[in-house]
Enzyme design. Sequence first.
Site, short mmCIF file in Angstrom:
data_model
loop_
_atom_site.label_atom_id
_atom_site.label_comp_id
_atom_site.label_asym_id
_atom_site.label_seq_id
_atom_site.Cartn_x
_atom_site.Cartn_y
_atom_site.Cartn_z
N GLN A 288 -8.58 0.97 -31.10
CA GLN A 288 -9.08 0.11 -32.18
C GLN A 288 -8.78 -1.35 -31.88
O GLN A 288 -9.63 -2.24 -32.06
CB GLN A 288 -8.42 0.54 -33.50
CG GLN A 288 -8.62 -0.44 -34.65
CD GLN A 288 -8.01 0.08 -35.93
OE1 GLN A 288 -8.54 1.01 -36.53
NE2 GLN A 288 -6.91 -0.51 -36.38
N LYS B 100 -0.36 0.65 -32.31
CA LYS B 100 -0.40 2.08 -32.65
C LYS B 100 -1.82 2.63 -32.46
O LYS B 100 -2.03 3.74 -32.00
CB LYS B 100 0.07 2.26 -34.09
CG LYS B 100 -0.41 3.47 -34.82
CD LYS B 100 0.44 4.67 -34.50
CE LYS B 100 0.07 5.93 -35.24
NZ LYS B 100 -1.11 5.95 -36.02
N ASP B 101 -2.82 1.82 -32.87
CA ASP B 101 -4.23 2.20 -32.72
C ASP B 101 -4.80 1.39 -31.55
O ASP B 101 -5.52 0.42 -31.73
CB ASP B 101 -4.98 1.92 -34.03
CG ASP B 101 -4.40 2.73 -35.18
OD1 ASP B 101 -4.73 3.92 -35.29
OD2 ASP B 101 -3.58 2.18 -35.95
N HIS C 297 2.96 -1.22 -41.19
CA HIS C 297 2.14 -2.25 -41.82
C HIS C 297 2.99 -3.50 -42.12
O HIS C 297 2.54 -4.63 -41.92
CB HIS C 297 1.58 -1.75 -43.15
CG HIS C 297 0.71 -0.54 -43.06
ND1 HIS C 297 1.08 0.67 -43.59
CD2 HIS C 297 -0.52 -0.35 -42.51
CE1 HIS C 297 0.12 1.56 -43.38
NE2 HIS C 297 -0.87 0.97 -42.73
N MET D 165 -5.39 0.20 -44.76
CA MET D 165 -5.97 1.16 -45.71
C MET D 165 -4.94 1.54 -46.76
O MET D 165 -5.08 2.56 -47.44
CB MET D 165 -6.48 2.41 -44.97
CG MET D 165 -7.59 2.07 -43.97
SD MET D 165 -8.65 3.45 -43.59
CE MET D 165 -7.50 4.59 -42.87
N GLY D 166 -3.89 0.74 -46.93
CA GLY D 166 -2.90 0.98 -47.97
C GLY D 166 -1.90 2.05 -47.58
O GLY D 166 -1.75 2.37 -46.39
N SER E 253 3.04 6.48 -39.53
CA SER E 253 1.63 6.62 -39.87
C SER E 253 1.53 7.14 -41.29
O SER E 253 2.34 7.98 -41.70
CB SER E 253 0.95 7.61 -38.92
OG SER E 253 -0.30 8.03 -39.46
N SER E 254 0.54 6.66 -42.02
CA SER E 254 0.33 7.17 -43.38
C SER E 254 0.11 8.68 -43.32
O SER E 254 0.47 9.41 -44.24
CB SER E 254 -0.88 6.49 -44.01
OG SER E 254 -0.73 5.09 -43.96
#
Length: 287
Positions: free
Chosen positions: A156, A152-153, A40, A33-34, A188-189
């Site tokens: 998911q 991390k997720d 990432h 998600m940028g 994390s963002s």
Amino acid sequence: MSDVRLLGTVGDARAFCEEARARGAVVGLVPTMGALHEGHLSLLRRSVAETDVTVVSIFVNPLQFGAGEDLEAYPRGFEDDVRLCAAEGAEAVFAPGAAEMYPAPPVTNLDFGELSAPLEGVHRPGHLPGVGVVVAKLFAIVGACRAYFGEKDWQQLAVVRRLAADLSLPVEVVGCPTVREPDGLALSSRNAYLDPAERAAAVVLQRSLRAGAALIEAGERRTGAVEAAMAEVLASAPLLGPVDYACVVDAATLAPREPLAGELRLLVAAHLGGARLIDNLGATVPT
Ligand code: AMP
């Protein structure tokens, strides 16, 4: 810095990947998600190392945000993201607008049953179904590939693995270890939402996971005792808001295990200031 192709439409992304495969290239996909950070980039570097052509997708997927969540505020930094993708050796960035991805609101709904019901499913009911739809679309657009996701997720990752397996999608899902700050906080963002005092307090998630894992390591086999120890560490953090869960479950099925046995995953989710943070850690009880 190498050139990176910017792909804005589904058609362009599909054509780019088909052309790469026609040349015999293995395509790597890194869905994001940028607001790219080292977490990432670890996925991106692994894709660049293991495949021939890496495509990074950048799409803040409205479908996976609930009402009142941070869709509008979610950190964005497109130019920096593209620069990082190019610097790390990605061949293309697929960054569609919301109208391109969803010309009409999708009516298709993905239910992952027992995998998506607990944990995030309780606290963010539409989240994993929304992730499922966007990931299914990305897999359909990109086609046969290796796709890189972060541990991390964890829930998911479990859902995405089953999505690919259950639907026989031509995608090899690769899970990658969580990248952390030196004090243990998972990158994390959403860490950008934390002020300095909250940032200092955020390490408690990792401490809670470690406390639970240490108890298991020391021979504790009662789920309740491990979860109580995790909750106790979280309760000791002055600034921490509501704890959504602090659990230990079977690593693959995410179901409770009593007594604890086999491959386990400890998972926490808690609110801190304006952020909701999640983290997880593995533990093994030899069977
Ligand atoms: P997001 O942009 O938050 O949707 O994340 C995109 C991908 O990066 C997902 O597969 C995440 O699990 C992964 N990711 C996010 N943070 C980390 C991290 N700290 N370490 C490893 N992977 C991560």
